[in-house]
Write a protein that holds these residues in place. Structure first.
Motif, PDB file in Angstrom:
ATOM      1  N   LYS A  17       0.837  -1.200   0.000  1.00  7.97           N
ATOM      2  CA  LYS A  17       0.000   0.000   0.000  1.00  7.97           C
ATOM      3  C   LYS A  17       0.871   1.249   0.000  1.00  7.97           C
ATOM      4  CE  LYS A  17      -4.224  -1.698   2.220  1.00  7.97           C
ATOM      5  NZ  LYS A  17      -5.213  -1.460   3.308  1.00  7.97           N
ATOM      6  N   VAL A  18       0.312   2.300  -0.576  1.00 11.79           N
ATOM      7  CA  VAL A  18       0.984   3.596  -0.563  1.00 11.79           C
ATOM      8  C   VAL A  18       0.830   4.200   0.830  1.00 11.79           C
ATOM      9  CG1 VAL A  18       0.965   5.943  -1.495  1.00 11.79           C
ATOM     10  CG2 VAL A  18       0.591   3.986  -3.017  1.00 11.79           C
ATOM     11  N   VAL A  19       1.950   4.616   1.426  1.00 10.32           N
ATOM     12  CA  VAL A  19       1.902   5.213   2.766  1.00 10.32           C
ATOM     13  C   VAL A  19       2.295   6.687   2.738  1.00 10.32           C
ATOM     14  CG1 VAL A  19       2.274   3.045   3.972  1.00 10.32           C
ATOM     15  CG2 VAL A  19       4.255   4.401   3.265  1.00 10.32           C
ATOM     16  N   GLY A  23       6.275  -5.783   5.366  1.00  6.25           N
ATOM     17  CA  GLY A  23       6.958  -5.246   6.536  1.00  6.25           C
ATOM     18  C   GLY A  23       8.105  -4.302   6.237  1.00  6.25           C
ATOM     19  N   GLU A  24       8.360  -4.022   4.957  1.00  4.34           N
ATOM     20  CA  GLU A  24       9.427  -3.099   4.569  1.00  4.34           C
ATOM     21  C   GLU A  24       8.818  -1.868   3.897  1.00  4.34           C
ATOM     22  OE1 GLU A  24      12.545  -3.273   5.207  1.00  4.34           O
ATOM     23  OE2 GLU A  24      13.140  -5.376   5.424  1.00  4.34           O
ATOM     24  N   GLU A  29       1.082  -3.020  -6.610  1.00  6.94           N
ATOM     25  CA  GLU A  29       1.927  -4.203  -6.749  1.00  6.94           C
ATOM     26  C   GLU A  29       3.243  -3.759  -7.369  1.00  6.94           C
ATOM     27  OE1 GLU A  29       0.382  -8.510  -7.412  1.00  6.94           O
ATOM     28  OE2 GLU A  29       0.837  -7.681  -9.396  1.00  6.94           O
ATOM     29  N   VAL A  30       4.341  -4.187  -6.778  1.00  2.00           N
ATOM     30  CA  VAL A  30       5.670  -3.771  -7.220  1.00  2.00           C
ATOM     31  C   VAL A  30       6.474  -4.996  -7.631  1.00  2.00           C
ATOM     32  CG1 VAL A  30       7.782  -2.532  -6.624  1.00  2.00           C
ATOM     33  CG2 VAL A  30       5.611  -1.851  -5.577  1.00  2.00           C
ATOM     34  N   GLU A  31       7.030  -4.950  -8.835  1.00  2.00           N
ATOM     35  CA  GLU A  31       7.974  -5.981  -9.263  1.00  2.00           C
ATOM     36  C   GLU A  31       9.373  -5.384  -9.191  1.00  2.00           C
ATOM     37  OE1 GLU A  31       9.171  -8.837 -13.060  1.00  2.00           O
ATOM     38  OE2 GLU A  31       7.378  -7.567 -13.170  1.00  2.00           O
ATOM     39  N   ILE A  32      10.193  -5.912  -8.298  1.00  2.00           N
ATOM     40  CA  ILE A  32      11.547  -5.393  -8.112  1.00  2.00           C
ATOM     41  C   ILE A  32      12.477  -6.039  -9.137  1.00  2.00           C
ATOM     42  CG2 ILE A  32      13.485  -5.208  -6.511  1.00  2.00           C
ATOM     43  CD1 ILE A  32      11.487  -5.150  -4.231  1.00  2.00           C
ATOM     44  N   LEU A  33      13.089  -5.208  -9.973  1.00  2.00           N
ATOM     45  CA  LEU A  33      13.962  -5.694 -11.039  1.00  2.00           C
ATOM     46  C   LEU A  33      15.431  -5.684 -10.627  1.00  2.00           C
ATOM     47  CD1 LEU A  33      12.313  -3.767 -14.030  1.00  2.00           C
ATOM     48  CD2 LEU A  33      11.797  -6.079 -13.217  1.00  2.00           C
ATOM     49  N   LYS A  34      15.795  -4.747  -9.747  1.00  2.00           N
ATOM     50  CA  LYS A  34      17.175  -4.645  -9.275  1.00  2.00           C
ATOM     51  C   LYS A  34      17.171  -4.503  -7.756  1.00  2.00           C
ATOM     52  CE  LYS A  34      18.817  -2.334 -13.494  1.00  2.00           C
ATOM     53  NZ  LYS A  34      19.467  -1.110 -14.040  1.00  2.00           N
ATOM     54  N   GLU A  35      18.238  -4.920  -7.140  1.00  2.00           N
ATOM     55  CA  GLU A  35      18.346  -4.860  -5.685  1.00  2.00           C
ATOM     56  C   GLU A  35      18.187  -3.419  -5.201  1.00  2.00           C
ATOM     57  OE1 GLU A  35      18.633  -6.883  -2.110  1.00  2.00           O
ATOM     58  OE2 GLU A  35      18.676  -7.721  -4.146  1.00  2.00           O
ATOM     59  N   PRO A  36      17.297  -3.182  -4.212  1.00  2.00           N
ATOM     60  CA  PRO A  36      17.121  -1.812  -3.699  1.00  2.00           C
ATOM     61  C   PRO A  36      18.420  -1.275  -3.098  1.00  2.00           C
ATOM     62  CG  PRO A  36      15.362  -3.265  -2.933  1.00  2.00           C
ATOM     63  CD  PRO A  36      16.398  -4.140  -3.557  1.00  2.00           C
ATOM     64  N   LYS A  37      18.622   0.031  -3.254  1.00  2.00           N
ATOM     65  CA  LYS A  37      19.785   0.695  -2.665  1.00  2.00           C
ATOM     66  C   LYS A  37      19.364   1.312  -1.336  1.00  2.00           C
ATOM     67  CE  LYS A  37      21.216   1.957  -7.354  1.00  2.00           C
ATOM     68  NZ  LYS A  37      19.961   1.478  -7.992  1.00  2.00           N
ATOM     69  N   GLY A  48      19.046   5.338   5.358  1.00  2.00           N
ATOM     70  CA  GLY A  48      18.277   4.355   6.105  1.00  2.00           C
ATOM     71  C   GLY A  48      17.014   3.878   5.423  1.00  2.00           C
ATOM     72  N   LYS A  49      16.822   4.240   4.140  1.00  2.00           N
ATOM     73  CA  LYS A  49      15.628   3.836   3.405  1.00  2.00           C
ATOM     74  C   LYS A  49      16.003   2.956   2.219  1.00  2.00           C
ATOM     75  CE  LYS A  49      12.968   8.016   4.505  1.00  2.00           C
ATOM     76  NZ  LYS A  49      12.207   9.167   3.936  1.00  2.00           N
ATOM     77  N   LEU A  50      15.098   2.046   1.857  1.00  2.00           N
ATOM     78  CA  LEU A  50      15.296   1.212   0.677  1.00  2.00           C
ATOM     79  C   LEU A  50      14.763   1.969  -0.538  1.00  2.00           C
ATOM     80  CD1 LEU A  50      14.202  -2.274   2.080  1.00  2.00           C
ATOM     81  CD2 LEU A  50      16.534  -1.449   1.679  1.00  2.00           C
ATOM     82  N   VAL A  51      15.642   2.227  -1.494  1.00  2.00           N
ATOM     83  CA  VAL A  51      15.297   3.073  -2.632  1.00  2.00           C
ATOM     84  C   VAL A  51      15.330   2.263  -3.923  1.00  2.00           C
ATOM     85  CG1 VAL A  51      16.011   5.055  -4.025  1.00  2.00           C
ATOM     86  CG2 VAL A  51      16.146   5.167  -1.529  1.00  2.00           C
TER      87      VAL A  51
END
Length: 247
Positions: free
Chosen positions: A6-8, A29-30, A51-59, A63-66
């Protein structure tokens, strides 16, 4: 990896709103910060299911996952439909040119049609726009320097007040909902432009209501504000073409 969440929250910097925005999504939880254009981010509300499809490892940044522009795909759910939102529209086509004498193929242009999303895209749009409307008196774009000065110009330049680097702020005449479709050469020679042309896409003007001083709501005042021919007929290509030819 496919995640449902969900969008927060969202962040759309006021002076970068065309070409930069951040959508905050919570899934499994992330929390993820999805980098996108402000044009796209503005259409989300807190609580929207995505719905998010992650194509590359988040940076990890501060302190945030981008997830950067090219790191993911995004869908929004609306009334049961799964609607693709990111990446933005993109399609490649070939334009072939033949000899008028022999019919022999002379050259082929490979053209990419896509929605504008980078700062450089909007700079190029302003440069193209100046050939249509601009003059020494009428400028086509607003620019903002790093020290906060806002000025009008047709092309990117240093701030006339302080000399600082500037960034494009807005294409004059466009609305916050305006989107831009650009046509660029996939492969080009040094003397050829990267972006050939663009189309501005505006959503229809919605039904308008207004609240009177006594608190009463007056509905559907759109036709009282704008000329009737703006809306009726709403879409009638045969009539439009007939009127153009008659002119």
């Amino acid at each position: 990896m496919l995640l449902r969440g969900k969008v927060v929250g969202s962040e759309i910097p006021r002076f970068k709103h065309r070409w930069f925005g951040i959508l905050e999504v919570e899934a499994d939880g992330e929390k993820y910060d999805l980098y996108m254009t402000g044009n796209a981010a503005q259409w989300f509300l807190t609580g929207d299911e995505v719905e998010v499809e992650i194509l590359k490892e988040p940076k990890e940044r501060d302190g945030k996952l981008v997830l950067d522009f090219d790191d993911y795909k995004l869908w929004k759910f609306y009334e049961g439909d799964r609607i693709p939102v990111w990446p933005l529209f993109e399609k490649e086509v070939e334009a072939k040119r033949y000899s008028p004498l022999t019919g022999e193929l002379l050259y082929t242009y490979k053209i990419r049609a896509r929605e504008a999303k980078y700062e450089s895209d909007f700079e190029a749009i302003a440069e193209l726009e100046q050939y249509h409307y601009a003059s020494q008196k009428e400028k086509v774009a607003l620019w903002r320097c790093e020290n906060g000065h806002i000025f009008e110009a047709n092309t990117k330049q240093r701030c006339p007040v302080c000399g600082a680097e500037s960034h494009i702020l807005e294409i004059k005449g466009s609305t916050p909902a305006s989107r831009f479709l650009i046509f660029e050469l996939v492969k080009k020679e040094e003397y050829e432009p990267r972006i050939l042309s663009y189309v501005r896409v505006d959503p229809p003007i919605p039904l308008m209501h207004r609240r009177l001083p006594n608190g009463e709501i007056e509905k559907k005042v759109r036709e009282k504000v704008f000329p009737e021919e703006w809306f009726h007929p709403a879409f009638w290509p045969e009539r439009i073409m007939k009127e153009l030819y008659e002119e």
